[in-house]
Enzyme design. Structure first.
Site, short mmCIF file in Angstrom:
data_model
loop_
_atom_site.label_atom_id
_atom_site.label_comp_id
_atom_site.label_asym_id
_atom_site.label_seq_id
_atom_site.Cartn_x
_atom_site.Cartn_y
_atom_site.Cartn_z
N THR A 124 21.59 -35.68 43.13
CA THR A 124 20.43 -36.34 42.83
C THR A 124 20.47 -37.92 42.83
O THR A 124 21.28 -38.49 42.86
CB THR A 124 19.82 -35.63 41.66
N ASP A 125 19.18 -38.54 43.29
CA ASP A 125 19.25 -39.75 43.26
C ASP A 125 19.16 -40.35 41.85
O ASP A 125 19.40 -41.49 41.57
CB ASP A 125 17.92 -40.42 43.74
N GLU A 126 18.91 -39.44 40.67
CA GLU A 126 18.92 -39.92 39.15
C GLU A 126 20.19 -40.51 38.87
O GLU A 126 20.05 -41.29 37.93
CB GLU A 126 18.72 -38.79 38.25
N TYR A 130 21.11 -35.07 31.79
CA TYR A 130 21.21 -34.26 33.13
C TYR A 130 21.87 -35.45 34.06
O TYR A 130 22.63 -35.05 34.93
CB TYR A 130 19.46 -34.01 33.48
N LYS A 169 25.41 -35.11 36.13
CA LYS A 169 25.38 -34.79 37.77
C LYS A 169 26.27 -36.02 38.30
O LYS A 169 27.05 -35.69 39.16
CB LYS A 169 23.95 -35.16 38.31
#
Ligand code: NAD
Ligand code: DAU
Length: 337
Positions: free
Chosen positions: A123-125, A150, A154
């Site tokens: 993810t970009d997060e 989260y 990741k």
């Protein structure tokens, strides 16, 4: 080719399997999924009897289960994760267990089984937040700066994947993708929550001032990007995947949904903000465009209309979910209303 798809009963995983079965009918797919609250075999009803598809109910943290599921597999596409930021704030432990430990177990077995490719869906997060109003974007070289349990979990999984490539020579690729939307997305996430709430006569909860920005991508475009990375991507490389070319705030997304559904803005309700809420995400997807000729098929507004239509035509799918176990989480997150 034989693929192991982890988390294939979730939102993106099930869209990916349906996409793959159509586009690569000669391949065999094993779907390993624990069926948490987010996993739903209804998503895969149309292929459940196919001779080139096998569902295995199991946990990616369980070595014996993973060993069996990975037997004879050429390519692993790893989606399985706890994926909802708000739940990670309520209960981080499951996120570390599945996203970090589960990924490590998969990597161990992938090395042992000498798989030809381990593709990690990220993810970009992991890159943190960009400033509102700036034109900066995340690239493959952006530093890691996760803010929620989260995204931290990741980020940990991304680091492990790269470490296994460097240490054990595992042939990996990684995609860091922005916010997906489309069919079969669990109605805890912003877009399906907004659509289904309005259809039920409820309001759309908007966190904080609603000026937060996400980079929306239709799920099929994400599936296509992973397909291209598997086919033409360079082993060891990371590809950033995103959809938008200009910022759209959450408030604007909510207004667009209301317009499509023919409702006015009284359906918008500002609620307490998410702690550690990332202000803005935007992806520079020029690498995957230039090197693999990928780009989104349609613009955001067209895909949004198509998505609203899907939720209108498939009330059976989300009504069942909203009436069951999800209700307890909803009341805890938003208060009884
Ligand atoms: P989801 O929550 O809809 O689905 C996750 C799936 O994983 C579920 O089917 C669940 O049962 C399964 N699962 C969870 N824990 C498991 C375990 N221990 N063992 C086996 N299966 C398990 O998630 P999603 O939105 O489809 O996201 C899929 C992947 O894509 C995740 O890795 C996520 O980080 C990543 N991603 C998501 C988005 C997005 O916008 N949704 C964007 C970029 C990347
Ligand atoms: O960027 C990719 C990520 O996108 C994925 O890695 C995650 O798995 C996925 O859940 C998603 O994370 P977000 O936190 O960005 O998605 P969510 O749909 O939860 O929220 C989108 C935006 O809308 C965010 O700014 C928070 C806001 N929001 C969300 C909900 C659920 C609201 O304003 N109200 C809400 O009720």
């Amino acid at each position: 080719m034989k693929l192991l798809v982890t988390g294939g009963a979730g939102f993106i995983g099930s869209n990916f399997i349906l996409y793959w079965v159509k586009t690569h009918p000669n391949d065999f797919i094993v779907n390993l999924d624990k069926l948490t609250y987010a996993g739903n075999l209804e998503n895969l009803k149309e292929i459940q009897g196919n001779s080139n598809y096998l569902f295995v109910k199991g946990d990616i943290c369980n070595r014996e289960t993973v060993k069996k599921a990975m037997d004879g597999v050429d390519v692993v596409v790893h989606f399985a994760a706890e994926s909802h930021v708000d739940r990670s704030i309520m209960n981080p432990e499951d996120f570390v267990t599945t996203n970090v430990v589960g990924t490590q177990v998969l990597l161990d077995i992938a090395v042992e089984k000498k798989v030809k490719r381990f593709h990690h869906v990220s993810t970009d997060e992991v890159f943190g937040a960009l400033e509102l109003g700036s034109s900066s974007k995340f690239t493959e070289n952006a530093p890691y700066d996760p803010h929620s349990p989260y995204s931290a979990s990741k980020a940990g999984s991304d680091h492990l994947v790269r470490a296994y490539a460097d240490t054990y020579g595992l042939p990996i690729t990684i995609t860091n993708c922005s916010n997906n939307f489309g069919p079969y997305q669990f109605p805890e996430k912003m877009i399906p929550l907004a659509i289904t709430n309005v259809m039920e006569g409820k309001k759309i909860p908007i966190y904080g001032d609603g000026l937060y920005v996400r980079d929306w991508l239709y799920v099929e475009d994400h599936c296509k990007a992973i397909d291209l990375v598997l086919a033409k991507g360079i082993v060891g490389q990371t590809y950033c995947v995103g959809g938008l070319t200009q910022d759209i705030s959450n408030l604007e997304v909510a207004k667009k949904i209301l317009k499509i559904l023919g409702k006015d803005e009284s359906y918008i309700e500002f609620v307490k903000d998410r702690p550690g809420h990332d202000r803005r995400y935007a992806i520079d997807w020029s690498k995957i465009k230039t090197e693999l000729s990928w780009e989104p098929l349609h613009d955001f507004d067209s895909w949004l209309e198509k998505t609203v239509s899907w939720y209108k035509e498939n009330e059976w799918w989300w009504k069942d979910i909203k009436n069951r176990s999800y209700k307890e989480y909803y009341d805890k997150q938003y208060g009884q209303r």
